[in-house]
Write a protein that holds these residues in place. Sequence first.
Motif, PDB file in Angstrom:
ATOM      1  N   GLY B 227      79.816  47.042  31.147  1.00 44.03           N
ATOM      2  CA  GLY B 227      81.136  47.524  31.518  1.00 44.03           C
ATOM      3  C   GLY B 227      81.393  47.309  32.998  1.00 44.03           C
ATOM      4  O   GLY B 227      80.619  46.631  33.682  1.00 44.03           O
ATOM      5  N   THR B 228      82.451  47.937  33.487  1.00 41.34           N
ATOM      6  CA  THR B 228      82.956  47.622  34.827  1.00 41.34           C
ATOM      7  C   THR B 228      81.888  47.691  35.912  1.00 41.34           C
ATOM      8  O   THR B 228      81.794  46.813  36.745  1.00 41.34           O
ATOM      9  N   GLN B 229      81.074  48.750  35.900  1.00 42.60           N
ATOM     10  CA  GLN B 229      80.138  48.927  37.004  1.00 42.60           C
ATOM     11  C   GLN B 229      78.702  48.558  36.644  1.00 42.60           C
ATOM     12  O   GLN B 229      77.748  49.125  37.175  1.00 42.60           O
ATOM     13  N   HIS B 230      78.557  47.604  35.756  1.00 46.67           N
ATOM     14  CA  HIS B 230      77.234  47.096  35.410  1.00 46.67           C
ATOM     15  C   HIS B 230      76.420  46.748  36.662  1.00 46.67           C
ATOM     16  O   HIS B 230      75.209  46.955  36.720  1.00 46.67           O
ATOM     17  N   ALA B 231      77.094  46.262  37.697  1.00 49.83           N
ATOM     18  CA  ALA B 231      76.378  45.776  38.887  1.00 49.83           C
ATOM     19  C   ALA B 231      75.691  46.903  39.649  1.00 49.83           C
ATOM     20  O   ALA B 231      74.670  46.686  40.289  1.00 49.83           O
ATOM     21  N   LYS B 232      76.284  48.100  39.618  1.00 51.04           N
ATOM     22  CA  LYS B 232      75.692  49.185  40.420  1.00 51.04           C
ATOM     23  C   LYS B 232      75.034  50.215  39.520  1.00 51.04           C
ATOM     24  O   LYS B 232      75.154  51.424  39.731  1.00 51.04           O
ATOM     25  N   MET B 233      74.374  49.739  38.505  1.00 48.32           N
ATOM     26  CA  MET B 233      73.582  50.617  37.648  1.00 48.32           C
ATOM     27  C   MET B 233      72.130  50.303  37.993  1.00 48.32           C
ATOM     28  O   MET B 233      71.416  49.629  37.272  1.00 48.32           O
ATOM     29  N   LEU B 234      71.721  50.800  39.171  1.00 51.30           N
ATOM     30  CA  LEU B 234      70.438  50.387  39.731  1.00 51.30           C
ATOM     31  C   LEU B 234      69.310  51.289  39.230  1.00 51.30           C
ATOM     32  O   LEU B 234      69.532  52.428  38.841  1.00 51.30           O
ATOM     33  N   LEU B 235      68.118  50.721  39.257  1.00 55.27           N
ATOM     34  CA  LEU B 235      66.931  51.428  38.768  1.00 55.27           C
ATOM     35  C   LEU B 235      65.935  51.615  39.900  1.00 55.27           C
ATOM     36  O   LEU B 235      65.705  50.698  40.683  1.00 55.27           O
ATOM     37  N   ARG B 236      65.331  52.803  39.947  1.00 55.66           N
ATOM     38  CA  ARG B 236      64.242  53.040  40.897  1.00 55.66           C
ATOM     39  C   ARG B 236      63.124  53.752  40.135  1.00 55.66           C
ATOM     40  O   ARG B 236      63.355  54.754  39.482  1.00 55.66           O
ATOM     41  N   VAL B 237      61.934  53.210  40.237  1.00 58.61           N
ATOM     42  CA  VAL B 237      60.785  53.858  39.612  1.00 58.61           C
ATOM     43  C   VAL B 237      59.828  54.288  40.722  1.00 58.61           C
ATOM     44  O   VAL B 237      59.384  53.463  41.521  1.00 58.61           O
ATOM     45  N   TYR B 238      59.537  55.599  40.778  1.00 64.67           N
ATOM     46  CA  TYR B 238      58.620  56.141  41.788  1.00 64.67           C
ATOM     47  C   TYR B 238      57.259  56.308  41.137  1.00 64.67           C
ATOM     48  O   TYR B 238      57.089  57.152  40.258  1.00 64.67           O
ATOM     49  N   VAL B 239      56.323  55.478  41.540  1.00 64.52           N
ATOM     50  CA  VAL B 239      54.971  55.588  41.012  1.00 64.52           C
ATOM     51  C   VAL B 239      54.166  56.444  41.978  1.00 64.52           C
ATOM     52  O   VAL B 239      54.011  56.097  43.156  1.00 64.52           O
ATOM     53  N   ASP B 300      66.530  60.429  46.163  1.00 66.88           N
ATOM     54  CA  ASP B 300      66.839  59.678  47.382  1.00 66.88           C
ATOM     55  C   ASP B 300      68.235  59.087  47.360  1.00 66.88           C
ATOM     56  O   ASP B 300      68.791  58.758  48.387  1.00 66.88           O
ATOM     57  N   THR B 301      68.751  58.868  46.146  1.00 65.25           N
ATOM     58  CA  THR B 301      70.030  58.167  46.057  1.00 65.25           C
ATOM     59  C   THR B 301      70.978  58.933  45.137  1.00 65.25           C
ATOM     60  O   THR B 301      70.565  59.777  44.355  1.00 65.25           O
ATOM     61  N   ILE B 302      72.263  58.598  45.247  1.00 61.75           N
ATOM     62  CA  ILE B 302      73.251  59.105  44.291  1.00 61.75           C
ATOM     63  C   ILE B 302      73.962  57.904  43.657  1.00 61.75           C
ATOM     64  O   ILE B 302      73.790  56.765  44.088  1.00 61.75           O
ATOM     65  N   ALA B 303      74.756  58.165  42.634  1.00 60.16           N
ATOM     66  CA  ALA B 303      75.566  57.132  41.986  1.00 60.16           C
ATOM     67  C   ALA B 303      74.692  55.989  41.455  1.00 60.16           C
ATOM     68  O   ALA B 303      75.009  54.822  41.614  1.00 60.16           O
ATOM     69  N   ALA B 306      73.534  53.575  44.103  1.00 62.07           N
ATOM     70  CA  ALA B 306      74.544  52.839  44.861  1.00 62.07           C
ATOM     71  C   ALA B 306      74.669  53.340  46.298  1.00 62.07           C
ATOM     72  O   ALA B 306      75.161  52.628  47.162  1.00 62.07           O
ATOM     73  N   ALA B 307      74.245  54.587  46.566  1.00 62.08           N
ATOM     74  CA  ALA B 307      74.350  55.104  47.935  1.00 62.08           C
ATOM     75  C   ALA B 307      73.176  56.037  48.210  1.00 62.08           C
ATOM     76  O   ALA B 307      72.615  56.639  47.294  1.00 62.08           O
TER      77      ALA B 307
END
Lengths: 557, 351
Positions: B227-239, B300-303, B306-307
């Motif tokens: 959908g529209t914001q596919h680009a800012k659907m970021l992933l972070r994995v904290y090991v 650490d991030t929101i959205a 994205a920020a």
Amino acid sequence: MSTESIAWPTTTAASPSFVDHLHTWVTTVDHKRLGILYIVYALIFLVIGGVEATVMRIQLIRPHNDFVSPQVFNRMFTMHGTTMIFFVAMPILFGFANYLIPLMIGARDMAFPRLNAFGFWMTAFGGLLLYFSLVGANGLYGAGNAPDVGWFAYAPLTSQTFSVGHSTDFWTLALLVSGFGSISTAINIVATVLCMRCPGMTLAKMPLFAWLNLVMAGLVILAVSPLTAAQIMLLLDRYLGAHFFDTQAGGSAVIWMHFFWIFGHPEVYVLVLPAFAFASEIIPVFSRKAIFGYPVMVGATVAIGFISMSVWAHHMFTVGMGANANTFFVLSTLAIAVPTGIKIFNWLATMWGGKIEFKTPMLFCIAFLFQFLIAGLTGVMMSAAPFDWQLGNSYFVVAHFHYVIVGGILFTLFAAFYYWFPKMSGKMYSEILGKLHFWLFLIGFHLTFDFMHVPGLLGMPRRIYTYEPGRGWDTWNLIVTIGVFFQAAGILVFLGNLLWSYYRGKDAGSDPWDAWTLEWSTNSPPPAYNFASIPVVKSRRPLWDLKHPDDPDWKYE
Amino acid sequence: MLQMRSSMSRFLAQTIGLLFWSAVAVWASEPKGSFPDGTNIFAPASTPAKSIFGLSLFVLAVTGAIFLVVFALLLYCVVKFRKRRNDDGREPPQVYGSNQVELAWTVIPVLIVVALFMATARVIADVQKAARPDNAIEVIAIGHQFWWEYRYPAFGVVTANELHVPVSDDTHPTPTFIKLLSADTDHSFWIPRLAGKTDLIPNHPNSMWIDPHETGVYLGQCAQYCGTQHAKMLLRVYVQSQDEFARWIQEQRQPATVGNAVSQGQRIFETTACINCHTVAGTVANGRFGPDLTHLLSRDTIAAGAAKNTPENLRQWILNPAAIKPGSLMPAMQLSDPELDALTTYLETLR
């Protein structure tokens, strides 16, 4: 009675008015005119699709760029993909098939001239429907004004929940309508090749061009039908309360993927077999040798046709099909590399021992061989399912299939344009402009699509309107975008060459390449009836026999 | 013509050279960020990614060898069999084919295909049929437009966008098995350094596993257009180390830290549309459409990455989400400045 008194009726027919001229083109059932209509129509859409690609590349030139909004970007990639596949590649290849097959097999027209016209106008109408969405789809607030579901339109993004308004409907209808056109043209090609060959031209003696297009047409019938069915199911979902793909009501998103890719992968071969057909006609003529291994080439073509129907789910290695299904599709996908490889080897063997002339069509064919080799090898990489778990849906895939479609299919299409332009127009193109086009496009192609592999390896997924800085993707995207402008310049030179040569080019004569197939035995451009008398052939290269009565082909075949 | 050709080739050579060196210069000056290997698929740090990496080296070697051989043949043909200037104008000898040669270039590719297939089938089985040990961590990842929900059923923990897993070293092999679901459209979970991608499809549960061998933050993002914001659907994995992970779980299990008196910000939160979508455990807010905010400040991030999670960004996000993520489903909350300040202050207490 003196002769002076007789007033001769004025017989100098006024040149037909524009409306009359238009009328003859709109109502034509001549395979050559329909072929040219297909080609011109596709060239217009090629420019439109190219502009859409350029917009995307400008947006991606640096991270966090704001040249266009995400909504516009998503529409751009949807329209670019749909346009290029359905309204550029397929029509332009149908155009060449339409124009050349009757000429090559010594026929006066296609088997069903009216069906032929029907096919073209359905395709044309489909393209107009797609672009009508720009003005007609804005039914509801926020509905958007062009489809934005991606060219494979995965469910449930196409359901009414996620796609309000009518943009998706225009996409569906455009493909449905043009699908009818494609199927009717395919039926026509099959019937023409099977029933309209001139005396003496057995199946084993017809040009490879006809063979490849025959298999292509068979694939169109088999592949476009499920797509058409799926589009109808989608319309039922959207308007009549069916739930085929509606996951919120228990439908299956995966079923859509199967429907789409059982069309989508044979479609790749629908596009690439005609490209092979061009190469199989052009490489022998500019190497001055008969095609090497004709029966093997035919066998490989048929094998590709069959195997291509069993590889579709390699587009779905990441959707969780389970290990056994994945393993099967790895095998079938790897298997198709064998007949494809055989083709490349046979083209090389055709060049081997020849006298290669580097005219523009041959330059494009040599570049095609090089690029198609790489495209095939990156395809082998992705056929290894686990490797595809990393590469799938990344920019590596985007680079791979553009290597196939641009580096393979478009390059041979340019070769075909330059090779048959003298036949179609009666005029010779400019060799200098042709070579300028070749080099500009070659540089642009490699700048764009070589470097596009890298961000994919570095984890950049496709279809993102922007990306984060600091992931090592920036430079590669910059180079990729720079290449686009070289390609655009090449296309402008190409179009300029076509126009300039059409009005100012030297007369080409009927056989400028000293070639061997039947289309070169008639005038350029050919008369409406193609051949004054239907030719009779004894071998695969009837004009070779004519030019070398002491050493004809039929003695060896 | 000849002169034209040489000037053209000089132009081409100069253009290519210029582009190459400017590319090198730009690449050298590009900021590399704090994740040197970022999302490079050739820097694996977990067993599935390493298996794939091994297979990819084999496939690259085979295809590279094929490329060299065929490219050399093509080059040889083009150079050796070009039409010479002093050509006699006669047609070259016509050769129609050779069954031996055809057989050779059919059988050899078949053998190569068999080798590639067997290597591939083995890695498929290794990754997809891996047994799940009893001590494996279980996570349910749910894709939403355009964020990630993570649930740890064994621990009763719910969080969003930043996945925490324990390191799985030789002393404590602790793989994490992730069940993949979707709340709306198709998504794809892709952390290139940990594993290949697997799609999250509604009505079609999938699973995958990772066993990161080193601690650190691993990046990725949604890899299926959603959908529209596919680009800012970021992933972070904290090991994290085993201890840190256990501590993180402990903290996440606590209900929200609520002061004795209900703050003004909390009142705003609980009397506006916020609670329709967001949960703050232990309060009336129990919406599930948006991310769980019980421990917002632990992220650490929101959205969805994205920020950065700073008070200014948080305030901006509530005021006008489109400024950070146009097309996101978070509505602009239409609050006054004092209300925004109070609300941000409240959210800053959700540690």
